[in-house]
Every structure is written in C-alpha cells, then in structure tokens.
Design a protein around this motif. Sequence first.
Motif, PDB file in Angstrom:
ATOM      1  N   GLN A 160       3.992  -4.809   0.541  1.00  5.63           N
ATOM      2  CA  GLN A 160       3.285  -4.486   1.788  1.00  5.63           C
ATOM      3  C   GLN A 160       2.130  -5.459   1.988  1.00  5.63           C
ATOM      4  OE1 GLN A 160       0.954  -0.873   4.157  1.00  5.63           O
ATOM      5  NE2 GLN A 160       2.133  -0.342   2.352  1.00  5.63           N
ATOM      6  N   ALA A 203       5.670  -3.324   5.538  1.00 11.85           N
ATOM      7  CA  ALA A 203       6.219  -3.229   4.188  1.00 11.85           C
ATOM      8  C   ALA A 203       7.667  -3.704   4.180  1.00 11.85           C
ATOM      9  CB  ALA A 203       6.130  -1.799   3.682  1.00 11.85           C
ATOM     10  N   LEU A 212       7.470   4.370  -4.489  1.00 12.83           N
ATOM     11  CA  LEU A 212       7.501   5.796  -4.165  1.00 12.83           C
ATOM     12  C   LEU A 212       8.696   6.466  -4.831  1.00 12.83           C
ATOM     13  CD1 LEU A 212       6.549   4.154  -1.328  1.00 12.83           C
ATOM     14  CD2 LEU A 212       6.354   6.497  -0.533  1.00 12.83           C
TER      15      LEU A 212
HETATM   16  O1  GTQ Z   1       1.722   2.624   2.702  1.00 15.53           O
HETATM   17  O2  GTQ Z   1       1.821   4.712   3.192  1.00 15.53           O
HETATM   18  O3  GTQ Z   1       6.217   1.210   1.298  1.00 15.53           O
HETATM   19  O4  GTQ Z   1       4.227   5.743   3.587  1.00 15.53           O
HETATM   20  C1  GTQ Z   1       6.591   3.344   2.261  1.00 15.53           C
HETATM   21  C2  GTQ Z   1       6.077   4.489   2.821  1.00 15.53           C
HETATM   22  C3  GTQ Z   1       4.377   2.463   2.092  1.00 15.53           C
HETATM   23  C4  GTQ Z   1       2.379   3.668   2.870  1.00 15.53           C
HETATM   24  C5  GTQ Z   1       5.738   2.325   1.881  1.00 15.53           C
HETATM   25  C6  GTQ Z   1       4.712   4.619   3.027  1.00 15.53           C
HETATM   26  C7  GTQ Z   1       3.854   3.588   2.675  1.00 15.53           C
END
Ligand code: GTQ
Length: 351
Positions: A92, A68, A160
């Motif tokens: 991501q 990501a 998030l």
């Molecule tokens: O895909 O679980 O961009 O836990 C940042 C933290 C993605 C994920 C992010 C995360 C995730």
Amino acid sequence: MAWTMPESERAFHEELDAENINPLWVMHANPPERPKLAPYVWRWERMRELAMHAGDLPSLRGQGFRRALTMRNPGLKNPQAGATKTMSAAVQIVWPGEIAEAHRHTAAAIRFVIEGEGAFTVQGGERFRMEEGDLTLTPSWVWHDHNNPQDKPVIWLDCLDAPMVGYLDAMFQEPYPEDVQPVTKPNGYTNAAIGNGLMRANLKDVVGGTLPITYKWNDAYGALLGYGEEDPHDGVVMEYANPVTGGHSMPTLALKLQRLAPNSHGEAHRHTSSVVYHAAKGEGYSVIDGKRLDWAKGDTFVLPSWAVHEHGTDSSDDAVLFSMSDLPLVEAMGLYREEARPRQEVTGAIG
Ligand code: GTQ
Ligand code: FE2
C-alpha cells in the motif's frame, strides 16, 4: 479397496446426484482436485514501480481510497485469491497529502513499513506514526484511517486474515461517518500503557485481546541481537508478543522476526502453517520443495503449508525476515504438526 459402478446401480446413483447428494464411495474413487498454494515471490523493485504508478493515478486522486496492490497466489486459480488460503497481503502506498478514509472491519490487519516515514494510521482515536521497519497492529473492528502529511510517499506491507474471515462468512465492514476520526489520545498512549510489555495499565478498551500498538524496528531487531540464541531452522527467531495475553501476536496471525547470521544455512523442516515472508534487511535465499528462491530487502514471498524449506544467506552481512503465518488458527484446531527433514537438493529456482 477399489470400486466401479455396476450398470445395475446407475439409476440409484443418478437419483442421488439429482438430489444433491454425493456418496462417499464415489468421492473416494474420484477425489476432488484442490487448488494448491504455490510458493511465489513478488519482487520489491517491481512492486515499488507499480506502487508509485498507483500512487499517482488521477482517477483515485482525493477520493480516500486505499492505494493497495493485493498479491494473488497463482496456485489458487481464483481471481480473488489472497497470498495464501488464509491471509491476504498487499503493498500500500500512502501518497503525500492524501488520506485513506476511516473504516473498520472484522478482518484483522497489520502494517510493516517498507519505505518512508511520517505517515500515520489513526486507530481507536490515537495516531500511530510509522517509520521503516515498524510494525503496527490493526485489531478486528477498530476504526482506522491513514494519513501522509509528509512530502514523500510511504509504502508499507498490509497483511490481513481476510480470506479466512470471508471463508467463515464473518466479514463485516463499515465506513466511519466522517473522512477521518477525531484524535482523542496523545501519541504513544497505548504503547505507554503496556510499558515495554513488562508493566500494564488497567486497559479498558482491548478488542478481542489485541491492542492497536506499534513495534519499533530498533526494539524488534534489537531483541534478536540481545537474545542471540539460534533456532536450528530459523536463525534467531522471536515472535512479536501480544502484551495483553502473552500469546500470539493476534488471534489469527503469528508475526515473527528472524535473523540469519552472515554466511549461515539453517536446517530443513516443514509444518502445517502457511507463511508470508517479507525480507526486512539484507539478502538471502530459501529452498522450498527443492527450488531455490533468492530474496533481497523488500521482496515478499509465500511458503505453502507442509512445503519443506530451509533459509540461508551467502552474504557477509546478516539478513532479516519478517513473517506472518496462520499458526494460531492451525494450533486452535489441533492441526499443527512439524517435521525435521534432511537438507534438500536444489533442482530448480522460484522467481
Ligand atoms: O489499509 O485499511 O490492503 O482495509 C486491505 C484492506 C488495506 C486498510 C488492505 C484494508 C486496508
Ligand atoms: Fe482497513
């Protein structure tokens, strides 16, 4: 009111400072500089190029990492900053044949698919298959792992509430004991249990009022076309409803989709929620505090709280913006305010 320190009071003020006490009259005389969120755009063409590079980095191969790329707001002058003060956003890439290991955290997340199809997130024992334009919610504290069994990469936008959760010192995170969690529910189980939002099964494992569910692009875009009534500022705009509470999409995030009609230009306003916009279809522009930001499908940009803004498109096709904002937090604190403004004169450009 103006205040300057007389020499005769210096000793007292030095005593206060030595004991970690700030007198309010001194703070008013020297207001602290707060880092200011910047309107900013991350262009899809470049993000895609970087994501493809990150997807093939040998050092990450087979390790279960999330590939990501987190967008840092340059206005916040903090190497760890999110896209806004309250929200983080990332592109991501889930590489063919890869898994991103199962974990859970108190920060809530959403994914909006930008390119590709057939990757899935397993959440709470159910596979959520995702295609372009689909939105999936990952509520707080739900186990999730990502998997791409197809032969092409899938790229999505993550968002998030992590900066806010971190600010509150409420961030907890843990890995699942295995790489992936077992699949215990049939595909489509949770979405079926909320029957298009009109009928609801007796749901036992709703975490914090939010379910892990997927909103299909055709349903969301179709809803805008079906409803059709224009807001003066945002074209036809609808929120991804929380089917359990009928309220905001998640306790901390409001997720919306808005359709700007061909060759349309909305009115200007400002409000105390900050927004991450993602162009989901077509091309258009936003004028933010007098600066024009041209955007096209795949671009992601930030609107700071209280910045005057208006959206439009010069295209003969419609344009659609997906957005995520901290509106539920601002409302919960009784701090939401909104103000209509006159159309702005354009004095420069962003990006
Ligand atoms: O895909 O679980 O961009 O836990 C940042 C933290 C993605 C994920 C992010 C995360 C995730
Ligand atoms: Fe996660």
